[in-house]
Design a protein around this motif. Structure first.
Motif, mmCIF file in Angstrom:
data_model
loop_
_atom_site.group_PDB
_atom_site.id
_atom_site.type_symbol
_atom_site.label_atom_id
_atom_site.label_comp_id
_atom_site.label_asym_id
_atom_site.label_seq_id
_atom_site.Cartn_x
_atom_site.Cartn_y
_atom_site.Cartn_z
ATOM 1 N N UNK A 7 27.073 4.987 108.195
ATOM 2 C CA UNK A 7 27.258 6.293 108.803
ATOM 3 C C UNK A 7 27.147 7.439 107.816
ATOM 4 N N UNK A 8 27.590 7.240 106.590
ATOM 5 C CA UNK A 8 27.497 8.330 105.610
ATOM 6 C C UNK A 8 26.037 8.681 105.324
ATOM 7 N N UNK A 9 25.167 7.671 105.276
ATOM 8 C CA UNK A 9 23.754 7.953 105.047
ATOM 9 C C UNK A 9 23.184 8.761 106.206
ATOM 10 N N UNK A 99 35.987 15.704 104.325
ATOM 11 C CA UNK A 99 34.878 16.627 104.535
ATOM 12 C C UNK A 99 34.587 16.670 106.021
ATOM 13 N N UNK A 100 34.760 17.831 106.627
ATOM 14 C CA UNK A 100 34.527 18.005 108.051
ATOM 15 C C UNK A 100 33.304 18.883 108.250
ATOM 16 N N UNK A 101 32.364 18.411 109.057
ATOM 17 C CA UNK A 101 31.156 19.164 109.384
ATOM 18 C C UNK A 101 31.269 19.598 110.839
ATOM 19 N N UNK A 102 31.739 20.815 111.060
ATOM 20 C CA UNK A 102 31.832 21.321 112.422
ATOM 21 C C UNK A 102 30.456 21.754 112.924
ATOM 22 N N UNK A 103 29.715 22.444 112.081
ATOM 23 C CA UNK A 103 28.345 22.856 112.412
ATOM 24 C C UNK A 103 27.457 22.598 111.209
ATOM 25 N N UNK A 104 26.264 22.098 111.482
ATOM 26 C CA UNK A 104 25.255 21.906 110.447
ATOM 27 C C UNK A 104 23.929 21.688 111.142
ATOM 28 N N UNK A 158 22.110 15.386 123.789
ATOM 29 C CA UNK A 158 22.259 13.939 123.619
ATOM 30 C C UNK A 158 22.448 13.652 122.139
ATOM 31 N N UNK A 159 23.248 12.621 121.842
ATOM 32 C CA UNK A 159 23.432 12.253 120.443
ATOM 33 C C UNK A 159 24.669 11.411 120.211
ATOM 34 N N UNK A 160 25.187 11.509 118.981
ATOM 35 C CA UNK A 160 26.348 10.754 118.550
ATOM 36 C C UNK A 160 27.577 11.658 118.529
ATOM 37 N N UNK A 161 28.727 11.051 118.241
ATOM 38 C CA UNK A 161 29.952 11.829 118.090
ATOM 39 C C UNK A 161 30.398 11.791 116.642
ATOM 40 N N UNK A 162 30.385 12.952 115.960
ATOM 41 C CA UNK A 162 30.787 12.962 114.544
ATOM 42 C C UNK A 162 32.289 12.787 114.396
ATOM 43 N N UNK A 163 32.691 12.188 113.268
ATOM 44 C CA UNK A 163 34.098 12.081 112.932
ATOM 45 C C UNK A 163 34.631 13.442 112.510
ATOM 46 N N UNK A 164 35.941 13.608 112.591
ATOM 47 C CA UNK A 164 36.527 14.921 112.354
ATOM 48 C C UNK A 164 36.794 15.167 110.875
ATOM 49 N N UNK A 165 37.368 14.173 110.164
ATOM 50 C CA UNK A 165 37.841 14.401 108.806
ATOM 51 C C UNK A 165 36.977 13.745 107.733
ATOM 52 N N UNK A 166 35.811 13.266 108.076
ATOM 53 C CA UNK A 166 34.933 12.668 107.089
ATOM 54 C C UNK A 166 33.508 12.680 107.610
#
Length: 447
Positions: A7-9, A99-104, A158-166
């Motif tokens: 997932x990190x990749x 590391x939280x990515x709210x928008x990118x 459509x897509x995936x669900x990102x984690x909140x704190x990483x």
């Protein structure tokens, strides 16, 4: 250095790809876009030293950084992008860095009365309520020829669900859906959306979302949001129906009187955990299937008795489960600005929660003053008392009275047009421990 895998990749690829998508088209449309990007960079240090009876003294610190940089919404065609990141690291390192990515995201949109917009990357879809976190693709059509300040929007995602704190993604989760919105002016908005969240081969949630912002001149404003499960969560294991409903209504009969009403009800349910239990063949408990029912309703009246002096009083009732009796919350307080021309601002409040076995009482007082045009200082004092009672099997009633006190000094300063500083010092104490907390933050506005 260890390799980035799994997932990190994928997270890194999405962010880098989004940045690249910004850089290439941004030069091509530089002469078309009419708005400049803006944002903010903040650096914060938070450290607390605490002494507890019978334990060695302990100090915990956290360093955090945030970055927001976005291209404003414009009617002209061109590139668009948004970045909103949060990073935090604790000392001692008793938990991993976050590391939280709210928008990118990055995208493009056409101009004119009817616009087509496409975005890819990490996005928070405000139109979709609690299921708005997305790492994927968004397409939206906007039509703005129904009259001045009126616009229709329709989108699909459509897509995936990102984690909140990483960096990374919830394993096995896929989501898709769409929404339709009607907007008028700066405040009025009505939205209905649909989302389906899948986990493995099961439907975790299939729901409708609703939100309404309803202004009526200067005297009335209402906000409402709701979610409705079309099919019960966890592939229908839990019952469908209303997931939550909240409403906030503000009425100002005169310039000196404001009435605020709130209502909130719903069900707290771990749909993800239930679905995972089904996939792994684990038994389900009745409590997990039914969830926790809650309901809250309240009203507050605020009156400006004289210029710059406001007092308020409010009452509310809360129910934390469908079988529990409602409890009452009562709050009174007020605020006075520039008292007697001294430049001092005063605020005070008194709050009580009248639970049968655990009443709560809290007081708050604040005094603040501006020093020149760029600096503001305030001193706050708060105290609270909880009373907790329970009865043993032999009939003996045991009562505890946890008590807390906090003394705070806040300072904020605009160092120049772009740079601001915030400093907070907290002296905290309770029945068994004392602590001293220092928080400082430096923020730079990008424009």
């Amino acid at each position: 250095m260890s390799a980035i895998t799994g997932p990190r990749r994928l997270a890194a690829a999405l962010v880098v790809g989004a940045m690249g998508a910004v850089l290439v088209p941004s030069f091509a449309v530089a002469q078309v876009a009419s708005s400049k990007p803006y944002g903010r960079v903040s650096f914060n240090v938070d450290t607390t030293g605490r002494t507890t009876e019978g334990l060695p003294a302990r100090r915990d610190s956290e360093i955090s950084t945030s970055l927001t940089f976005v291209m404003p919404d414009a009617d002209t065609g061109g590139a668009e992008f948004g970045v909103d990141l949060r990073q935090a690291r604790r000392f001692p390192a008793d938990r991993p860095s976050r590391l939280s990515i709210y928008d990118g995201y990055a995208g493009v949109h056409s101009g004119g009365a009817t616009q087509l917009r496409v975005r890819g990357g990490h996005m928070w879809l405000q139109d979709m309520g609690t299921v708005g976190a997305l790492a994927g693709i968004l397409g939206e059509v906007r039509h703005g020829t129904l009259g001045e300040g009126t616009r229709l929007r329709a989108g699909f995602f459509a897509g995936l669900e990102p984690l909140v704190y990483e960096t990374g993604y919830a394993p096995g989760i896929r989501k898709e859906g769409g929404y339709f919105a009607f907007e008028r002016g700066y405040l009025q908005r009505h939205t209905v959306g649909f989302a389906r969240v899948r986990q493995g081969g099961l439907t975790e949630r299939s729901l409708l979302t609703f939100s309404n912002f309803i202004p009526a001149g200067k005297r009335f404003f209402a906000y409402q949001a709701a979610e409705f499960d079309i099919k019960g969560p966890a592939n229908g294991t839990a019952g469908g129906g209303l997931s939550y409903f909240l409403a906030n209504v503000r009425v100002s009969p005169t310039d000196r009187v404001e009435i605020l009403g709130t209502y909130n009800r719903g069900r707290a349910l771990d749909a993800r955990g239930l679905t995972e239990d089904l996939l792994k063949g684990r038994p389900l408990t009745t409590q997990a299937i039914e969830g926790l029912r809650y309901e809250s309703r309240g009203a507050r009246l605020t009156v400006e008795v004289v210029k710059n002096v406001r007092i308020y009083g409010g009452i509310a009732t809360d129910r934390n489960n469908r079988d529990d009796d409602p409890t009452a919350r009562v709050t009174v307080g007020g605020h006075a600005g520039n008292v007697f021309g001294s430049g001092f601002d005063l605020s005070a409040s008194d709050a009580r929660i009248n639970r049968p076995n655990a009443p709560f009482h809290s007081r708050y007082l604040s005094v603040g003053r501006a020093l020149g045009r760029a600096v503001y200082l305030s001193v706050d004092y708060s105290t609270s008392l909880s009373v907790v009672r329970f009865q043993r099997s032999d009939g003996l009633v045991i009562e505890t009275r946890p008590w807390t006190r906090q003394f705070t000094i806040n300072g904020s300063a605009m160092l120049n047009r772009y740079l601001s500083l915030l400093v907070t010092v907290d002296d905290e104490a309770d029945d068994t421990s004392t602590g001293l907390r220092l928080f400082s933050g430096l923020s730079y506005r990008i424009q």
